[in-house]
Design a protein around this motif. Sequence first.
Motif, PDB file in Angstrom:
ATOM      1  N   PHE A 202     -52.884  34.231  61.649  1.00 31.19           N
ATOM      2  CA  PHE A 202     -53.655  32.996  61.588  1.00 31.19           C
ATOM      3  C   PHE A 202     -54.943  33.139  62.381  1.00 31.19           C
ATOM      4  CE2 PHE A 202     -54.441  28.738  63.572  1.00 31.19           C
ATOM      5  CZ  PHE A 202     -54.943  28.128  62.434  1.00 31.19           C
ATOM      6  N   ALA A 203     -54.850  33.713  63.582  1.00 28.51           N
ATOM      7  CA  ALA A 203     -56.047  33.912  64.411  1.00 28.51           C
ATOM      8  C   ALA A 203     -57.052  34.810  63.706  1.00 28.51           C
ATOM      9  CB  ALA A 203     -55.649  34.509  65.758  1.00 28.51           C
ATOM     10  N   ALA A 204     -56.568  35.834  63.023  1.00 37.34           N
ATOM     11  CA  ALA A 204     -57.465  36.742  62.315  1.00 37.34           C
ATOM     12  C   ALA A 204     -58.192  36.007  61.198  1.00 37.34           C
ATOM     13  CB  ALA A 204     -56.680  37.924  61.756  1.00 37.34           C
ATOM     14  N   ARG A 205     -57.480  35.137  60.492  1.00 34.37           N
ATOM     15  CA  ARG A 205     -58.117  34.390  59.396  1.00 34.37           C
ATOM     16  C   ARG A 205     -59.139  33.388  59.947  1.00 34.37           C
ATOM     17  NH1 ARG A 205     -60.265  35.095  54.739  1.00 34.37           N
ATOM     18  NH2 ARG A 205     -60.991  33.076  53.991  1.00 34.37           N
ATOM     19  N   VAL A 206     -58.799  32.736  61.043  1.00 33.26           N
ATOM     20  CA  VAL A 206     -59.749  31.820  61.674  1.00 33.26           C
ATOM     21  C   VAL A 206     -61.006  32.572  62.082  1.00 33.26           C
ATOM     22  CG1 VAL A 206     -60.184  30.381  63.712  1.00 33.26           C
ATOM     23  CG2 VAL A 206     -58.034  30.155  62.464  1.00 33.26           C
ATOM     24  N   ASP A 207     -60.841  33.759  62.629  1.00 36.21           N
ATOM     25  CA  ASP A 207     -61.991  34.561  63.047  1.00 36.21           C
ATOM     26  C   ASP A 207     -62.881  34.895  61.856  1.00 36.21           C
ATOM     27  OD1 ASP A 207     -63.361  35.841  65.231  1.00 36.21           O
ATOM     28  OD2 ASP A 207     -62.729  37.758  64.403  1.00 36.21           O
ATOM     29  N   GLU A 208     -62.278  35.186  60.708  1.00 38.03           N
ATOM     30  CA  GLU A 208     -63.058  35.473  59.507  1.00 38.03           C
ATOM     31  C   GLU A 208     -63.828  34.237  59.046  1.00 38.03           C
ATOM     32  OE1 GLU A 208     -60.270  36.862  56.637  1.00 38.03           O
ATOM     33  OE2 GLU A 208     -59.827  38.730  57.696  1.00 38.03           O
ATOM     34  N   GLU A 209     -63.158  33.087  59.038  1.00 35.04           N
ATOM     35  CA  GLU A 209     -63.828  31.853  58.634  1.00 35.04           C
ATOM     36  C   GLU A 209     -64.922  31.474  59.618  1.00 35.04           C
ATOM     37  OE1 GLU A 209     -63.774  30.145  56.006  1.00 35.04           O
ATOM     38  OE2 GLU A 209     -61.966  30.785  54.939  1.00 35.04           O
ATOM     39  N   LEU A 210     -64.673  31.694  60.893  1.00 37.35           N
ATOM     40  CA  LEU A 210     -65.673  31.387  61.919  1.00 37.35           C
ATOM     41  C   LEU A 210     -66.917  32.247  61.729  1.00 37.35           C
ATOM     42  CD1 LEU A 210     -66.410  29.822  64.472  1.00 37.35           C
ATOM     43  CD2 LEU A 210     -65.213  31.566  65.801  1.00 37.35           C
ATOM     44  N   THR A 211     -66.726  33.489  61.384  1.00 36.95           N
ATOM     45  CA  THR A 211     -67.860  34.388  61.131  1.00 36.95           C
ATOM     46  C   THR A 211     -68.677  33.890  59.959  1.00 36.95           C
ATOM     47  OG1 THR A 211     -66.676  36.303  62.017  1.00 36.95           O
ATOM     48  CG2 THR A 211     -68.519  36.746  60.534  1.00 36.95           C
ATOM     49  N   MET A 212     -68.010  33.456  58.897  1.00 33.80           N
ATOM     50  CA  MET A 212     -68.717  32.938  57.721  1.00 33.80           C
ATOM     51  C   MET A 212     -69.466  31.651  58.025  1.00 33.80           C
ATOM     52  SD  MET A 212     -66.304  33.685  54.387  1.00 33.80           S
ATOM     53  CE  MET A 212     -64.735  33.176  55.067  1.00 33.80           C
TER      54      MET A 212
END
Length: 223
Positions: A202-212
């Motif tokens: 979940f943290a990894a996916r949040v990090d990806e969305e945050l980057t976008m």
Amino acid sequence: MDQAERIERFLAARYPRAGIAIVAGSTARGERTPTSDIDLLLIDDDLFADVSQVSEAATHAFEDEIFEVFAYTVEGFREWADRGVAQHRPVIAHMLVEGAAIRSRTRWSAVLALGSVLSETESRIRRYVITDLLDDLQDATDPLEQRVVAGLLFERMAELMLLSSGQWIGSGKWLPRRLRAWSPERADQLSTPLLAGDFPGFAARVDEELTMAGGRVQAGFVR
């Protein structure tokens, strides 16, 4: 029993001076459940006996139904609807535009159609909060802390995803509904690891969305 007839009786008994009445929520959509209430938006300058009153949010029991009423004078509605737009969560404007038995929805249809506008300042504030929560989740070892922080992080990230794409947000159950309506794929990518209890995923996916959405905000941030 016909809900329209029940609503008319309710209005006659409790809000006889309501000139505009809009049925919203699951009742308007034909998706009621056994626990659904009836959401009503009422607008009229002569709605209240007290001429100084401009708004009211009230819950009523009537004929074995629960009515959630949002009542406004014309100016009161404008004030609260504008406030909702400014907060990116125009609940009563959505009720007016998307509800049933409405008389006039022109102005707010246009407002909602324009979508939400996220300023760079607010984007940075939201990304700062998400960055902090993301670090807290990655550092957490206590199971309860992990779940609490992950829940908060989902809300903040889902809001930023929607706002960054010009979408309106919602609270409670409306947040995942708006996220799914906007992008079922990205909603699923964000929620699947959370529902599975996979906090690193979940943290990894949040990090990806945050980057976008513009990336992490931390060092040098001034509020």
